[in-house]
Design a protein around this motif. Structure first.
Motif, PDB file in Angstrom:
ATOM      1  N   GLY A  22      12.268  74.536 -20.831  1.00  0.00           N
ATOM      2  CA  GLY A  22      13.112  75.128 -21.861  1.00  0.00           C
ATOM      3  C   GLY A  22      14.205  75.975 -21.230  1.00  0.00           C
ATOM      4  N   PRO A  23      15.039  76.614 -22.071  1.00  0.00           N
ATOM      5  CA  PRO A  23      16.210  77.320 -21.542  1.00  0.00           C
ATOM      6  C   PRO A  23      15.901  78.675 -20.902  1.00  0.00           C
ATOM      7  N   GLY A  24      14.728  79.235 -21.102  1.00  0.00           N
ATOM      8  CA  GLY A  24      14.460  80.519 -20.434  1.00  0.00           C
ATOM      9  C   GLY A  24      13.382  81.339 -21.116  1.00  0.00           C
ATOM     10  N   LYS A  98      11.293  71.923 -14.511  1.00  0.00           N
ATOM     11  CA  LYS A  98      12.757  71.879 -14.555  1.00  0.00           C
ATOM     12  C   LYS A  98      13.257  72.656 -15.762  1.00  0.00           C
ATOM     13  N   GLY A  99      14.418  73.263 -15.629  1.00  0.00           N
ATOM     14  CA  GLY A  99      15.001  73.980 -16.765  1.00  0.00           C
ATOM     15  C   GLY A  99      15.291  73.024 -17.914  1.00  0.00           C
ATOM     16  N   GLY A 100      15.156  73.515 -19.133  1.00  0.00           N
ATOM     17  CA  GLY A 100      15.497  72.700 -20.310  1.00  0.00           C
ATOM     18  C   GLY A 100      14.585  71.503 -20.447  1.00  0.00           C
ATOM     19  N   ASP A 101      15.179  70.340 -20.587  1.00  0.00           N
ATOM     20  CA  ASP A 101      14.437  69.083 -20.687  1.00  0.00           C
ATOM     21  C   ASP A 101      14.652  68.292 -19.389  1.00  0.00           C
ATOM     22  N   PRO A 102      13.568  67.719 -18.830  1.00  0.00           N
ATOM     23  CA  PRO A 102      13.735  67.050 -17.532  1.00  0.00           C
ATOM     24  C   PRO A 102      14.626  65.812 -17.574  1.00  0.00           C
ATOM     25  N   PHE A 103      14.788  65.234 -18.766  1.00  0.00           N
ATOM     26  CA  PHE A 103      15.587  64.007 -18.877  1.00  0.00           C
ATOM     27  C   PHE A 103      17.001  64.270 -19.389  1.00  0.00           C
ATOM     28  N   VAL A 104      17.394  65.535 -19.502  1.00  0.00           N
ATOM     29  CA  VAL A 104      18.770  65.851 -19.925  1.00  0.00           C
ATOM     30  C   VAL A 104      19.485  66.507 -18.751  1.00  0.00           C
ATOM     31  N   PHE A 105      20.375  65.773 -18.124  1.00  0.00           N
ATOM     32  CA  PHE A 105      21.111  66.249 -16.945  1.00  0.00           C
ATOM     33  C   PHE A 105      20.177  66.941 -15.950  1.00  0.00           C
ATOM     34  N   GLY A 106      18.965  66.415 -15.814  1.00  0.00           N
ATOM     35  CA  GLY A 106      17.978  67.101 -14.981  1.00  0.00           C
ATOM     36  C   GLY A 106      17.439  66.252 -13.853  1.00  0.00           C
ATOM     37  N   ARG A 107      17.922  65.038 -13.720  1.00  0.00           N
ATOM     38  CA  ARG A 107      17.463  64.129 -12.671  1.00  0.00           C
ATOM     39  C   ARG A 107      15.986  63.794 -12.776  1.00  0.00           C
ATOM     40  N   SER A 129      16.129  71.539 -24.646  1.00  0.00           N
ATOM     41  CA  SER A 129      17.329  71.523 -23.817  1.00  0.00           C
ATOM     42  C   SER A 129      18.249  72.693 -24.188  1.00  0.00           C
ATOM     43  N   ALA A 130      18.911  73.233 -23.158  1.00  0.00           N
ATOM     44  CA  ALA A 130      19.792  74.387 -23.381  1.00  0.00           C
ATOM     45  C   ALA A 130      20.886  74.077 -24.400  1.00  0.00           C
ATOM     46  N   GLY A 131      21.357  72.835 -24.411  1.00  0.00           N
ATOM     47  CA  GLY A 131      22.444  72.463 -25.308  1.00  0.00           C
ATOM     48  C   GLY A 131      22.036  72.407 -26.775  1.00  0.00           C
ATOM     49  N   GLN A 211      23.278  82.407 -20.189  1.00  0.00           N
ATOM     50  CA  GLN A 211      21.887  82.872 -20.099  1.00  0.00           C
ATOM     51  C   GLN A 211      21.192  82.795 -21.446  1.00  0.00           C
ATOM     52  N   ALA A 212      21.420  81.690 -22.117  1.00  0.00           N
ATOM     53  CA  ALA A 212      20.905  81.526 -23.486  1.00  0.00           C
ATOM     54  C   ALA A 212      19.398  81.738 -23.548  1.00  0.00           C
ATOM     55  N   THR A 213      18.966  82.387 -24.571  1.00  0.00           N
ATOM     56  CA  THR A 213      17.558  82.692 -24.935  1.00  0.00           C
ATOM     57  C   THR A 213      16.924  83.779 -24.070  1.00  0.00           C
ATOM     58  N   LEU A 214      17.649  84.256 -23.066  1.00  0.00           N
ATOM     59  CA  LEU A 214      17.111  85.300 -22.191  1.00  0.00           C
ATOM     60  C   LEU A 214      17.620  86.676 -22.643  1.00  0.00           C
ATOM     61  N   PRO A 215      17.016  87.757 -22.172  1.00  0.00           N
ATOM     62  CA  PRO A 215      17.508  89.091 -22.550  1.00  0.00           C
ATOM     63  C   PRO A 215      18.966  89.306 -22.133  1.00  0.00           C
ATOM     64  N   PRO A 238      27.508  81.701 -14.955  1.00  0.00           N
ATOM     65  CA  PRO A 238      26.605  80.591 -15.227  1.00  0.00           C
ATOM     66  C   PRO A 238      25.140  81.071 -15.186  1.00  0.00           C
ATOM     67  N   PRO A 239      24.191  80.347 -15.747  1.00  0.00           N
ATOM     68  CA  PRO A 239      24.409  79.087 -16.444  1.00  0.00           C
ATOM     69  C   PRO A 239      24.956  79.335 -17.845  1.00  0.00           C
ATOM     70  N   CYS A 240      25.821  78.439 -18.294  1.00  0.00           N
ATOM     71  CA  CYS A 240      26.239  78.557 -19.680  1.00  0.00           C
ATOM     72  C   CYS A 240      26.500  77.207 -20.322  1.00  0.00           C
ATOM     73  N   ILE A 241      26.348  77.217 -21.625  1.00  0.00           N
ATOM     74  CA  ILE A 241      26.621  76.058 -22.462  1.00  0.00           C
ATOM     75  C   ILE A 241      27.923  76.348 -23.202  1.00  0.00           C
ATOM     76  N   VAL A 242      28.794  75.348 -23.249  1.00  0.00           N
ATOM     77  CA  VAL A 242      30.038  75.475 -24.012  1.00  0.00           C
ATOM     78  C   VAL A 242      29.966  74.485 -25.164  1.00  0.00           C
TER      79      VAL A 242
HETATM   80  N1  SAH Z   1      17.808  69.965 -18.004  1.00  0.00           N
HETATM   81  C1  SAH Z   1      18.571  71.103 -18.447  1.00  0.00           C
HETATM   82  C2  SAH Z   1      20.006  71.027 -17.976  1.00  0.00           C
HETATM   83  C3  SAH Z   1      20.132  71.076 -16.474  1.00  0.00           C
HETATM   84  S1  SAH Z   1      21.802  71.105 -15.931  1.00  0.00           S
HETATM   85  C4  SAH Z   1      18.491  71.213 -19.972  1.00  0.00           C
HETATM   86  O1  SAH Z   1      18.036  70.277 -20.628  1.00  0.00           O
HETATM   87  O2  SAH Z   1      18.872  72.252 -20.501  1.00  0.00           O
HETATM   88  C5  SAH Z   1      22.087  72.846 -15.752  1.00  0.00           C
HETATM   89  C6  SAH Z   1      22.969  73.334 -16.867  1.00  0.00           C
HETATM   90  O3  SAH Z   1      22.190  73.538 -18.033  1.00  0.00           O
HETATM   91  C7  SAH Z   1      23.627  74.655 -16.612  1.00  0.00           C
HETATM   92  O4  SAH Z   1      24.768  74.524 -15.817  1.00  0.00           O
HETATM   93  C8  SAH Z   1      23.978  75.062 -18.013  1.00  0.00           C
HETATM   94  O5  SAH Z   1      25.089  74.336 -18.489  1.00  0.00           O
HETATM   95  C9  SAH Z   1      22.764  74.585 -18.781  1.00  0.00           C
HETATM   96  N2  SAH Z   1      21.749  75.637 -18.962  1.00  0.00           N
HETATM   97  C10 SAH Z   1      20.481  75.607 -18.563  1.00  0.00           C
HETATM   98  N3  SAH Z   1      19.829  76.730 -18.923  1.00  0.00           N
HETATM   99  C11 SAH Z   1      20.722  77.487 -19.586  1.00  0.00           C
HETATM  100  C12 SAH Z   1      20.677  78.765 -20.231  1.00  0.00           C
HETATM  101  N4  SAH Z   1      19.554  79.506 -20.272  1.00  0.00           N
HETATM  102  N5  SAH Z   1      21.795  79.215 -20.819  1.00  0.00           N
HETATM  103  C13 SAH Z   1      22.919  78.501 -20.815  1.00  0.00           C
HETATM  104  N6  SAH Z   1      23.031  77.301 -20.224  1.00  0.00           N
HETATM  105  C14 SAH Z   1      21.951  76.787 -19.619  1.00  0.00           C
END
Ligand code: SAH
Length: 279
Positions: A22-24, A98-107, A129-131, A211-215, A238-242
Motif C-alpha cells: 500500500g501507499p504507506g 513493494k510499495g502500493g501494488d506489486p503489479f502497478v509500475f512495480g516490476r 496503489s498510490a494512484g 507522501q500520500a497516506t503518511l503523517p 517525492p514520492p508523489c502522485i500527480v
Molecule cells: N507499485 C506502486 C508504484 C511504484 S512506482 C503503487 O502501486 O503505488 C513509485 C511511484 O509511486 C512514486 O514515484 C510515486 O509516484 C508513487 N507513490 C508511491 N507511494 C506513494 C506515496 N505514499 N505518496 C505519493 N506517491 C507515491
C-alpha cells in the motif's frame, strides 16, 4: 489476531509471496499481507516501504533492503530477482514487499516471471496503489459519474530516466479526461507542455499528493499551466502522485481529512445546476 481466524493461508517454506504494502499507512495493508509478514523468514523490501509496515514482521525475521529509487544507484533488477530465487531455494519463506501494488509500475511481473523460470512457487498479494488510495486520502476519487468514465495511469519516468517515449501524448490529451501520473515530479514541466500543446486547457485543475497516506502527506492544488512552477515553489518532495482533471474539484467536497480539522466541505463541489439524484 490469529491468521487461522479467517483461514488465511500458511506460508510454505521455499516459496515467495510478492506483496503490495500500500501507499504507506499500515492500516491500508491487506489481511493477506499481515498474515504473510507474521510468517515470513525474510522480507526483501523496497525504498518506499516504511518502518511502520516493516515492524509488523516477526522480530526474528531477516529484513533486506533492495531499495530502488529514481536517480540514485540501486540494485540491478535481475540481481533482486535472483536473490529471491536463492533465498527460496534455501527453504526460506520469502516475502517480497513493494510499495502500493506489486503489479502497478512495480516490476512485480518481472520478478514473478523469474520465479516461474526457476520453478519457485509464489503467490501475488495485491496492494492499494498510490494512484488510487493516495488520491482517496486527498479526497479525490479517480472516477466520478459527472466528470469521467475512464481513468488513465501513466508513468512519467522511462527506463533510462527520460520522459517515456512510448506515450502518445496527443491521444492522451484527447482521450484521457483524468490522468494519474506516477514518478512524474522530475518531468512534470515537459509533461504539462505536451498536454497543453495537444489541446488541454491551462486552467485545468491539477493536484499533487506527496507522501500520500503518511503523517508527512502534503497536497498542492494547482493548474496544468502553472503546476511546474508551483511544485518547484512549494518544494514538493517525492514520492508523489500527480492527478490532472476535473475530479480534482471534488476535493472541495470530499477532503475528509480536512473535515476532521475543521474544513467546511461543499456538497456541490462541481457547481452543478441540479444535483444528481442518488442511486
Ligand atoms: N507499485 C506502486 C508504484 C511504484 S512506482 C503503487 O502501486 O503505488 C513509485 C511511484 O509511486 C512514486 O514515484 C510515486 O509516484 C508513487 N507513490 C508511491 N507511494 C506513494 C506515496 N505514499 N505518496 C505519493 N506517491 C507515491
Amino acid at each position: 489476531m490469529e491468521p487461522t481466524d479467517l483461514s488465511l493461508p500458511a506460508f510454505e517454506p521455499g516459496s515467495v509471496w510478492l506483496v503490495g504494502a500500500g501507499p504507506g499507512d499500515p492500516g491500508l495493508l491487506t489481511l493477506h499481507a499481515v498474515n504473510g509478514l507474521q510468517q515470513a523468514d525474510v522480507v526483501v523490501y523496497d525504498a518506499l516501504v516504511g518502518a511502520a509496515v516493516l515492524d509488523l514482521a516477526r522480530p526474528d525475521c531477516q529484513k533486506i533492503h533492495a531499495g530502488k529509487r529514481g536517480g540514485k544507484p540501486s540494485p540491478v533488477q535481475a540481481d533482486i530477482s535472483q536473490r529471491l530465487v536463492r533465498l527460496a531455494k534455501e527453504g526460506k519463506r520469502v516475502l517480497r514487499l513493494k510499495g502500493g501494488d506489486p503489479f502497478v509500475f512495480g516490476r512485480g511481473g518481472e520478478e514473478a516471471l523469474a520465479l516461474v523460470a526457476a520453478g519457485v512457487p509464489f503467490r501475488i498479494i495485491p496492494g492499494i496503489s498510490a494512484g488510487i488510495g493516495g488520491l482517496a486520502y486527498a479526497g479525490i476519487p479517480v472516477t466520478h459519474r459527472d466528470t469521467n468514465s475512464t481513468v488513465t495511469f501513466v508513468t512519467g519516468h522511462g527506463v533510462g530516466g527520460e520522459v517515456p517515449d512510448g506515450i502518445d501524448w496527443a491521444a492522451l490529451a484527447k482521450g484521457a479526461p483524468v490522468i494519474v501520473l506516477y514518478m512524474a515530479l522530475k518531468h512534470i514541466g515537459t509533461i504539462a507542455q505536451r498536454l497543453l500543446k495537444h489541446g488541454r486547457a491551462a486552467v485545468e485543475p491539477v493536484a499533487v499528493v506527496s507522501q500520500a497516506t503518511l503523517p508527512e502527506q502534503v497536497i498542492l492544488e494547482t493548474t496544468l499551466g502553472t503546476c511546474a512552477a508551483d511544485i518547484a515553489a512549494a518544494g514538493i518532495e517525492p514520492p508523489c502522485i500527480v492527478v490532472i482533471g476535473e475530479v480534482v474539484r471534488l476535493r472541495n467536497g470530499l477532503d475528509w481529512q480536512g473535515l476532521a480539522h475543521g474544513r467546511v466541505l461543499d456538497p456541490n463541489p462541481l457547481g452543478l445546476a441540479r444535483q444528481r439524484e442518488t442511486g
